[in-house]
Write an enzyme that holds these catalytic residues in place. Structure first.
Site, mmCIF file in Angstrom:
data_model
loop_
_atom_site.group_PDB
_atom_site.id
_atom_site.type_symbol
_atom_site.label_atom_id
_atom_site.label_comp_id
_atom_site.label_asym_id
_atom_site.label_seq_id
_atom_site.Cartn_x
_atom_site.Cartn_y
_atom_site.Cartn_z
ATOM 1 N NE ARG A 96 -4.286 -1.360 0.083
ATOM 2 C CZ ARG A 96 -4.371 -2.467 -0.668
ATOM 3 N NH1 ARG A 96 -3.385 -2.795 -1.491
ATOM 4 N NH2 ARG A 96 -5.458 -3.217 -0.620
ATOM 5 C CG HIS B 37 -3.335 -0.717 -6.764
ATOM 6 N ND1 HIS B 37 -3.793 -0.111 -5.616
ATOM 7 C CD2 HIS B 37 -3.216 -2.039 -6.447
ATOM 8 C CE1 HIS B 37 -3.955 -1.020 -4.663
ATOM 9 N NE2 HIS B 37 -3.603 -2.209 -5.147
ATOM 10 C CD GLU C 266 -3.280 3.208 -5.437
ATOM 11 O OE1 GLU C 266 -2.297 2.876 -4.768
ATOM 12 O OE2 GLU C 266 -4.174 2.436 -5.779
HETATM 13 C C1 GLV Z 1 -4.907 -5.222 -3.836
HETATM 14 O O1 GLV Z 1 -4.273 -4.238 -3.666
HETATM 15 C C2 GLV Z 1 -5.326 -6.085 -2.777
HETATM 16 O O2 GLV Z 1 -5.159 -5.738 -1.609
HETATM 17 O O3 GLV Z 1 -5.885 -7.157 -3.072
#
Ligand code: GLV
Length: 316
Positions: free
Chosen positions: A235, A282, A264
């Site tokens: 993250r 992402h 983001e």
């Molecule tokens: C994607 O970022 C997830 O946490 O699955």
């Protein structure tokens, strides 16, 4: 209620079980006020990581709500305490996205160490270029050390891949990994400080929690080796993005490969023009197969919980 667009097999499973399913089908997220209106009376929510699941949303649904099933392994978008207070079980989708995310982390490591984004931009620019012995030299991985921060399923899967590329592995984690796995990977359990000071590539795989927010900040970046690379598929807020920009500008580390960002979908201005960073929107779990498997797992969790069974993959 499925609050965001998910692959059809997930929605199908819910409908086939005879449930009344309100599924948002637009690519853009449902406006919050519409969500708060439409959620009333829901027994289960299937949510995306872009959805803030907080007391307001849980209360809007009502006391019959049993389940919040995130279509993601990360769950920093969910207020778990608020769920617990309302006897709502929250679930995520571990396992099914391990390989896709580890593949992407490995791809970022290769991209940033071999300057592939920069090379691609050069070719596409139409600028003249010619092969040369010293042209766009990168860094090889063989004999280098990978430091894995967060040795869960994805961190371990990345370590396997890195080992195949000739890297040694060190990791930091709250718990030590299974000794057989550590032995197979030759993975040394070290402190975060030691990991940062000795790794050529540092890859982040921990969840975002209050403890891991800005885990990698100015001091940690200063501890990293000058030629080292930082990779983040976890993250964005695990890294202090402003501190990362400062460290890159000062040449304190060699580069970064980022799939996630602190704010983001905004990306720090200071990253956008840099050739020593690779920036990906992402895409960690973004394969057809993986996204379908995530949707199905979330739907199966919801089905289990609304029928009073235990969840397949509860959080915590
Ligand atoms: C994607 O970022 C997830 O946490 O699955």
């Amino acid at each position: 209620m499925v609050t965001g667009r998910i692959p059809e097999p997930g929605v199908e499973l819910l409908r086939a079980a005879g449930h009344d399913v309100d599924a948002w089908i637009e690519d853009d997220p449902m406006p919050r006020d519409e969500l708060l209106r439409r959620v009333v009376g829901a027994d289960a929510l299937v949510t995306l990581l872009t959805e803030r699941v907080d007391a307001e949303l849980l209360d809007a649904a009502g006391p019959q709500l049993r389940a919040v099933c995130n279509v993601a392994v990360g769950h920093d978008n969910i207020d778990l305490a608020a769920c617990r207070e309302r006897a709502v079980t929250a679930t995520n989708t571990p396992g099914v996205l391990t390989d896709a995310t580890a593949d992407l982390a490995m791809a970022l490591i290769l991209m940033v160490t071999r300057r592939l984004g920069e090379g691609e931009r050069l070719v596409r620019s139409g600028e003249p270029w010619r092969w040369g012995m010293s042209m766009m030299l990168g860094t090889g991985l063989q004999g280098r050390r990978l430091g894995v921060v967060g040795m869960g399923q994805i961190g371990t899967a990345l370590a396997r891949r890195a080992q195949a590329f000739g890297m040694s592995v060190a990791y930091t984690n709250r718990r030590r990994v299974d000794p057989a796995v550590a032995a197979e990977l030759g993975a040394a359990h070290v402190s975060l400080d030691e990991l940062l000071a000795t790794s050529d590539v540092v890859s982040l795989h921990c969840p975002l929690t209050p403890e891991t927010r800005h885990l990698i900040g100015e001091a940690e970046l200063a501890t990293m080796r000058p030629g080292a690379f930082l990779v983040n598929t976890a993250r964005g807020a695990v890294v202090d993005e402003a501190a990362l920009v400062t460290a890159l500008e000062a040449g304190r580390i060699a580069g970064a490969g980022l799939d996630v960002f602190e704010h983001e979908p905004q990306v720090h201005e200071g990253l956008l023009g840099r050739d020593d960073v690779v920036l990906i929107p992402h895409l960690g779990s973004a394969t057809e197969e993986t996204r379908a498997a995530m949707a199905v797992l979330a739907a199966r969790n919801a089905l289990a919980l609304v029928t009073g069974e235990t969840a397949l993959t509860p959080i915590g």
